[in-house]
Design a protein around this motif. Structure first.
Motif, PDB file in Angstrom:
ATOM      1  N   THR A  36       0.812  -1.174   0.140  1.00 35.26           N
ATOM      2  CA  THR A  36      -0.142  -0.037  -0.037  1.00 35.26           C
ATOM      3  C   THR A  36       0.923   1.310  -0.122  1.00 35.26           C
ATOM      4  N   VAL A  37       0.783   2.237  -1.129  1.00 33.42           N
ATOM      5  CA  VAL A  37       1.373   3.461  -0.831  1.00 33.42           C
ATOM      6  C   VAL A  37       0.559   4.785  -1.418  1.00 33.42           C
ATOM      7  N   HIS A  43      -2.795  14.016 -12.572  1.00 30.83           N
ATOM      8  CA  HIS A  43      -3.600  13.060 -11.757  1.00 30.83           C
ATOM      9  C   HIS A  43      -4.495  11.996 -12.825  1.00 30.83           C
ATOM     10  N   ALA A  44      -5.073  12.630 -13.976  1.00 34.34           N
ATOM     11  CA  ALA A  44      -5.743  11.768 -15.029  1.00 34.34           C
ATOM     12  C   ALA A  44      -4.697  10.748 -15.824  1.00 34.34           C
ATOM     13  N   LEU A  45      -3.419  11.428 -16.157  1.00 33.90           N
ATOM     14  CA  LEU A  45      -2.609  10.531 -16.506  1.00 33.90           C
ATOM     15  C   LEU A  45      -2.057   9.371 -15.999  1.00 33.90           C
ATOM     16  N   LEU A  46      -2.007   9.631 -14.345  1.00 32.30           N
ATOM     17  CA  LEU A  46      -1.374   8.608 -13.598  1.00 32.30           C
ATOM     18  C   LEU A  46      -2.622   7.622 -13.210  1.00 32.30           C
ATOM     19  N   LYS A  47      -3.630   8.304 -12.991  1.00 30.60           N
ATOM     20  CA  LYS A  47      -4.920   7.181 -12.790  1.00 30.60           C
ATOM     21  C   LYS A  47      -4.907   6.339 -13.924  1.00 30.60           C
ATOM     22  N   ALA A  48      -4.930   6.644 -15.162  1.00 32.67           N
ATOM     23  CA  ALA A  48      -4.900   5.786 -16.167  1.00 32.67           C
ATOM     24  C   ALA A  48      -3.664   4.780 -16.337  1.00 32.67           C
ATOM     25  N   GLN A  63      -4.556  -0.922  -7.757  1.00 33.28           N
ATOM     26  CA  GLN A  63      -5.983  -0.493  -7.526  1.00 33.28           C
ATOM     27  C   GLN A  63      -6.004   0.693  -6.435  1.00 33.28           C
ATOM     28  N   ILE A  64      -7.095   1.852  -6.743  1.00 34.25           N
ATOM     29  CA  ILE A  64      -7.090   2.770  -5.867  1.00 34.25           C
ATOM     30  C   ILE A  64      -8.071   2.585  -5.160  1.00 34.25           C
ATOM     31  N   GLU A 104      -3.848  13.199  -3.510  1.00 32.82           N
ATOM     32  CA  GLU A 104      -3.174  12.103  -3.021  1.00 32.82           C
ATOM     33  C   GLU A 104      -4.206  10.731  -3.376  1.00 32.82           C
ATOM     34  N   MET A 105      -3.441   9.848  -4.089  1.00 38.13           N
ATOM     35  CA  MET A 105      -4.017   8.576  -4.325  1.00 38.13           C
ATOM     36  C   MET A 105      -3.469   7.545  -3.248  1.00 38.13           C
ATOM     37  N   LYS A 106      -4.363   6.788  -2.767  1.00 37.74           N
ATOM     38  CA  LYS A 106      -3.888   5.884  -2.109  1.00 37.74           C
ATOM     39  C   LYS A 106      -4.242   4.466  -2.776  1.00 37.74           C
ATOM     40  N   ILE A 107      -3.077   3.701  -3.090  1.00 44.12           N
ATOM     41  CA  ILE A 107      -3.215   2.579  -3.888  1.00 44.12           C
ATOM     42  C   ILE A 107      -2.652   1.413  -3.382  1.00 44.12           C
ATOM     43  N   THR A 108      -3.032   0.173  -3.740  1.00 40.15           N
ATOM     44  CA  THR A 108      -2.505  -1.195  -3.479  1.00 40.15           C
ATOM     45  C   THR A 108      -1.963  -1.659  -4.964  1.00 40.15           C
TER      46      THR A 108
END
Length: 198
Positions: A129-130, A139-144, A152-153, A163-167
């Motif tokens: 988890t980071v 944001h949009a580019l990273l999310k894609a 997974q966000i 801030e996006m928390k992801i696994t």
């Protein structure tokens, strides 16, 4: 490939008039191991032998059987079948016929092995988890792009930056880290939340 149990499963067999009942239970901590042992132990039975593995932690107990004839064979089954985060308890009701050391190893190991073979399981992929702190423009580019790494966000917060928390699977983390820095020209900040909590 590593496997993890989906749910508690039990398997029973009779060997030379002794009954062997195996319980395979998914566990994520030693506290859970102790809770399940308290719940599943049968005090009227002659032996309650067990083994567990949780990551690098493992233990086994022969519970009165000759040393190395019960707990260790159960642990070897867990390792041979590539299971993690699992406890196996094998309860034995003695039927009056002694099995000898070789017979006990085969009985405990065989009962545990058959229990795991039949138990519902799934491939286990260790996750990390980071949090990624980035500008709105990235944001949009990273999310894609993070989806390419099976990330997974699990949460997003919008403030002065996003801030996006992801696994992410642990084996993909380094590649994801490099890609995020590359896409944001080194401007994104990646926080390892597991290290931050320790």
């Amino acid at each position: 490939m590593i496997y993890r149990l989906v749910e508690h499963y039990q398997y029973e067999q009779e060997i030379k008039k002794s009954i062997f009942l195996a319980h395979a239970v998914p566990v994520t901590s030693e506290d859970q191991v102790h809770e399940w042992l308290e719940k599943l132990r049968v005090l009227e039975a002659r032996h309650n032998c067990w083994a567990y593995r949780i990551g690098q932690k493992y233990r086994s107990d022969d519970d009165g059987e000759p040393s190395g004839t019960a707990g260790r064979p159960i642990l070897q089954v867990i390792e041979k079948q590539n299971f993690d985060q699992v406890l196996i308890l094998v309860v034995r009701w003695f039927g009056g016929i002694k099995l000898g050391a070789g017979g006990l190893i085969r009985a405990y190991g065989g009962t545990a092995a058959e229990c795991l073979r039949q138990a519902p399981c799934a491939e286990y992929i260790p996750q990390k988890t980071v949090s990624i702190l980035c500008a709105f423009s990235d944001h949009a580019l990273l999310k894609a792009r993070i989806a390419e790494y099976d990330a997974q966000i699990i949460g997003e917060e919008f403030g002065a930056e996003v801030e996006m928390k992801i696994t992410v699977p642990k084996n993909a983390y380094t590649a994801l880290y490099d890609r995020v820095l590359d896409l944001t020209r080194g401007q994104a900040v990646i926080i390892d939340t597991e290290e931050a909590e320790n």
